[in-house]
Enzyme design. Sequence first.
Site, PDB file in Angstrom:
ATOM      1  N   LYS A 268       0.858  -1.189   0.000  1.00  0.00           N
ATOM      2  CA  LYS A 268       0.000   0.000   0.000  1.00  0.00           C
ATOM      3  C   LYS A 268       0.891   1.235   0.000  1.00  0.00           C
ATOM      4  O   LYS A 268       1.790   1.358   0.855  1.00  0.00           O
ATOM      5  CB  LYS A 268      -0.843  -0.039   1.274  1.00  0.00           C
ATOM      6  CG  LYS A 268      -2.196   0.634   1.165  1.00  0.00           C
ATOM      7  CD  LYS A 268      -2.946   0.354   2.463  1.00  0.00           C
ATOM      8  CE  LYS A 268      -4.324   0.912   2.448  1.00  0.00           C
ATOM      9  NZ  LYS A 268      -4.949   0.816   3.776  1.00  0.00           N
TER      10      LYS A 268
HETATM   11  C1  E4P Z   1      -8.311   1.843   3.729  1.00  0.00           C
HETATM   12  O1  E4P Z   1      -7.538   1.034   3.261  1.00  0.00           O
HETATM   13  C2  E4P Z   1      -8.121   2.502   5.020  1.00  0.00           C
HETATM   14  O2  E4P Z   1      -7.448   1.605   5.863  1.00  0.00           O
HETATM   15  C3  E4P Z   1      -9.418   2.813   5.728  1.00  0.00           C
HETATM   16  O3  E4P Z   1     -10.543   2.422   4.972  1.00  0.00           O
HETATM   17  C4  E4P Z   1      -9.501   4.169   6.314  1.00  0.00           C
HETATM   18  O4  E4P Z   1     -10.736   4.315   6.988  1.00  0.00           O
HETATM   19  P1  E4P Z   1     -11.026   5.459   8.050  1.00  0.00           P
HETATM   20  O5  E4P Z   1     -11.285   6.724   7.318  1.00  0.00           O
HETATM   21  O6  E4P Z   1     -12.257   4.967   8.760  1.00  0.00           O
HETATM   22  O7  E4P Z   1      -9.814   5.546   8.931  1.00  0.00           O
END
Ligand code: E4P
Length: 217
Positions: free
Chosen positions: A83
């Site tokens: 990522k």
């Molecule tokens: C995506 O890969 C992120 O880990 C995640 O969806 C972020 O979500 P949040 O805005 O609830 O922290």
Amino acid sequence: MKFFADTAEIDDIKELAATGLLDGVTTNPSLIAKSGRDFMEVTKEICGITDGPVSAEVVALDHETMMKEAEVLRKIADNVCIKVPLTIDGLKTCKALTDDGTMVNVTLCFSANQALLAAKAGATFVSPFVGRHDDNGVNGMDLIRDISQIYDNYAFETEILVASVRHVTHVLESALIGADVMTAPPKVIKALFNHVLTEKGIEGFLKDWESTGQSIT
Ligand code: E4P
């Protein structure tokens, strides 16, 4: 639509995997911190629970160090998906890794133009954050519609991974738009099973069944 669990909590991932509905897992540095676990150790454990992609995020900001971190992370298991943030260095890293056959999830996408760049960089997944948009007074799902249209226009293979999902309506809208994947906290995925009429229906059927005095086994 594929379902990814947005968590680093092993018990939750095991529980969802047992339903047969789990297609992968996404983590981020905040979720790793929340788990209180060692990053490498917990990522390896998650990769052993699901065969699907498990996103593990780099924390460097420059391309060279991102590549070094990716090198370490991709050795954890074959289903690790690196990522990277949607920055110039993140997309340089995305291009280099996908050219090399490594799965990449480009995260922190907040505009359709950014998603266009991620697709041009060969991203396996792009993660637009709908919940954080909603928090900011902007309809996050409009972003998914725009990205979907752009990707269709040019037949990009990058999969739209709806992220920052906060409730079941985000899941429903993602499916109606035709998003490839959504990642949600376990409690949101579990809430998808619930309907008051299902519960009431079971209650009524069981009451009537008991009155027959019969048993199936
Ligand atoms: C995506 O890969 C992120 O880990 C995640 O969806 C972020 O979500 P949040 O805005 O609830 O922290």
